[in-house]
Design a protein around this motif. Sequence first.
Motif, mmCIF file in Angstrom:
data_model
loop_
_atom_site.group_PDB
_atom_site.id
_atom_site.type_symbol
_atom_site.label_atom_id
_atom_site.label_comp_id
_atom_site.label_asym_id
_atom_site.label_seq_id
_atom_site.Cartn_x
_atom_site.Cartn_y
_atom_site.Cartn_z
ATOM 1 N N GLY A 30 -4.807 6.570 4.924
ATOM 2 C CA GLY A 30 -3.906 5.434 4.968
ATOM 3 C C GLY A 30 -2.964 5.540 6.152
ATOM 4 O O GLY A 30 -3.300 6.101 7.195
ATOM 5 N N LYS B 100 1.004 6.682 7.438
ATOM 6 C CA LYS B 100 2.037 7.635 7.055
ATOM 7 C C LYS B 100 3.082 6.942 6.179
ATOM 8 O O LYS B 100 3.544 5.846 6.486
ATOM 9 C CB LYS B 100 2.667 8.256 8.289
ATOM 10 C CG LYS B 100 1.651 9.048 9.127
ATOM 11 C CD LYS B 100 2.271 9.586 10.391
ATOM 12 C CE LYS B 100 1.254 10.396 11.195
ATOM 13 N NZ LYS B 100 0.180 9.558 11.784
ATOM 14 N N SER B 101 3.459 7.603 5.107
ATOM 15 C CA SER B 101 4.360 7.004 4.126
ATOM 16 C C SER B 101 5.766 6.812 4.658
ATOM 17 O O SER B 101 6.584 6.148 4.017
ATOM 18 C CB SER B 101 4.403 7.882 2.871
ATOM 19 O OG SER B 101 4.698 9.232 3.213
ATOM 20 N N ASP C 218 6.427 1.326 6.986
ATOM 21 C CA ASP C 218 6.412 0.210 6.059
ATOM 22 C C ASP C 218 4.942 -0.080 5.735
ATOM 23 O O ASP C 218 4.250 -0.759 6.498
ATOM 24 C CB ASP C 218 7.085 -1.002 6.697
ATOM 25 C CG ASP C 218 7.263 -2.155 5.721
ATOM 26 O OD1 ASP C 218 6.423 -2.308 4.815
ATOM 27 O OD2 ASP C 218 8.240 -2.919 5.880
ATOM 28 N N VAL C 219 4.479 0.461 4.625
ATOM 29 C CA VAL C 219 3.056 0.399 4.298
ATOM 30 C C VAL C 219 2.600 -1.042 4.058
ATOM 31 O O VAL C 219 1.557 -1.473 4.560
ATOM 32 C CB VAL C 219 2.742 1.273 3.064
ATOM 33 C CG1 VAL C 219 1.263 1.189 2.705
ATOM 34 C CG2 VAL C 219 3.136 2.730 3.335
ATOM 35 N N GLY D 9 -1.090 6.723 0.624
ATOM 36 C CA GLY D 9 0.150 6.820 1.387
ATOM 37 C C GLY D 9 0.301 8.140 2.101
ATOM 38 O O GLY D 9 1.383 8.732 2.083
ATOM 39 N N ASP E 27 -1.329 7.467 -3.818
ATOM 40 C CA ASP E 27 -1.217 6.017 -3.998
ATOM 41 C C ASP E 27 -0.029 5.496 -3.204
ATOM 42 O O ASP E 27 1.121 5.817 -3.499
ATOM 43 C CB ASP E 27 -1.045 5.700 -5.486
ATOM 44 C CG ASP E 27 -1.114 4.212 -5.806
ATOM 45 O OD1 ASP E 27 -0.954 3.389 -4.877
ATOM 46 O OD2 ASP E 27 -1.321 3.871 -6.980
ATOM 47 N N GLY E 28 -0.322 4.664 -2.193
ATOM 48 C CA GLY E 28 0.739 4.121 -1.364
ATOM 49 C C GLY E 28 1.387 2.877 -1.935
ATOM 50 O O GLY E 28 2.301 2.316 -1.317
ATOM 51 N N GLN F 118 -1.964 16.138 -3.730
ATOM 52 C CA GLN F 118 -0.930 15.411 -3.000
ATOM 53 C C GLN F 118 0.391 16.175 -3.020
ATOM 54 O O GLN F 118 0.586 17.126 -3.786
ATOM 55 C CB GLN F 118 -0.740 14.028 -3.618
ATOM 56 C CG GLN F 118 -0.123 14.067 -5.008
ATOM 57 C CD GLN F 118 0.104 12.699 -5.611
ATOM 58 O OE1 GLN F 118 0.256 11.719 -4.906
ATOM 59 N NE2 GLN F 118 0.113 12.625 -6.933
ATOM 60 N N ASP G 221 9.590 11.389 -2.212
ATOM 61 C CA ASP G 221 10.563 10.295 -2.136
ATOM 62 C C ASP G 221 11.940 10.806 -1.732
ATOM 63 O O ASP G 221 12.643 10.173 -0.928
ATOM 64 C CB ASP G 221 10.642 9.568 -3.482
ATOM 65 C CG ASP G 221 9.356 8.828 -3.821
ATOM 66 O OD1 ASP G 221 8.487 8.682 -2.935
ATOM 67 O OD2 ASP G 221 9.218 8.408 -4.986
#
Length: 311
Positions: A158, A160-161, A164-165, A189, A194-195, A237, A244
Motif C-alpha cells: 500500500g 506509507k501510513s 493521507d491514504v 497501510g 489494514d489501511g 504487522q 497510531d
Amino acid sequence: MTNFHLRYGTEVAEALRERRPVVALESTIVSHGLPRPDNLTVARQIEQAVRDAGAVPATIGMVAGELVVGLTDAELTRLATTDGVAKLSVRDLAVAAATGADGATTVAATSAVAAAAGIRVFATGGLGGVHREAAQTFDESADLVALAATPIAVVCAGVKSILDVGATLERLETLGVTVVGYRTHRFPGFFITDGGFDLDWSVDSPELIADVLAARERHGVQHGGLVVANPLPADEQLDPELHDRTLAEGLARLERDGVTGKAVTPYLLAHFHSATEGASLAVNVRIILRNADLAARIAVAAATRQPDAAP
C-alpha cells in the motif's frame, strides 16, 4: 516510452535477452530508507528473495552519472555506504547524469527506468502518495504521476501510513492507475495490515496477476500502472496502538521542526525506527522481502504468457 541511456548488469542483460523473468528493485530504500549497516544486508536479502522465487533481480540506481539496470554488488555497496547519494525522482535523472552523481532511484524513477528496459514487474515497500495537509501544501509524491504514465506492475504494501491514504487512493483512481489487493479487499497501510479503505478488486494468485498483465497488453492498456497491494499478515504487522501513537508524535515533531518536501518521509520513518525501538524497521524488512517474493512469482508466471522485451 521514455528513451533512457541505460547500462545493464551482465546477469540482467542476459535474462532479458533470453526472455527470463526479471524483477526491478529500487535503490532509495538502500540509500535513504534503512539505517547503516542494515541497509546493505537487507538489499542483498531482497535480491536473494527474488532469486529464490525463480527470477533475476535488477536493482536500479545511478553510479557516477550512469543509470544502471542491475547494480553489481560493488555498486550496491557504494550506494549503501557512501554519504551524499542523491535521491532521484524522474525529474532529477538528467541533472544527476550530467553532473556525474551517484543516485538512488525512487519508486517513480525506478518504475520509469524499468519499463524503458522492458521489465514488467517491480517490487518496493510502500508507495509515495498524497501528504497530509496537501490541500494547503500541494505536497504529493511524484510516484503517482509516474505510475499513471508507466505500464508496470508494482508490488507494495500500500502507501506509507504516514500519508493521507484515502486521498492517495482517490488520486490513483483519477490518474487511471489500477489497484488490486492480493488476497484482500482492504488496502494495506504499510506498517499495518489494514489501511482503512476498501478495494474494488482482489486477486488470489501470482498466476492471476500475470493473466491481468497479459489482458492489459492484449487490450492495449498502456497508459498506467498496476498496483498490487500486498498486506502483511496481521500477526506480522506493527502493533496498531503503537503505530497510531508513534504517528501522532511524529506528525507533531514534523510541524515543530518545519520539515517539508522530500525530507518528510525519511524524517518520519526515522522517528518510527527510534520510537518503536527498531520494531518498525523489522516490519519494514518483512514487507519488502514478502513483496520481492510475490513480485518474482508474478514475473515467473508472466514470462510464460508474454515475454519481456530484450534491451
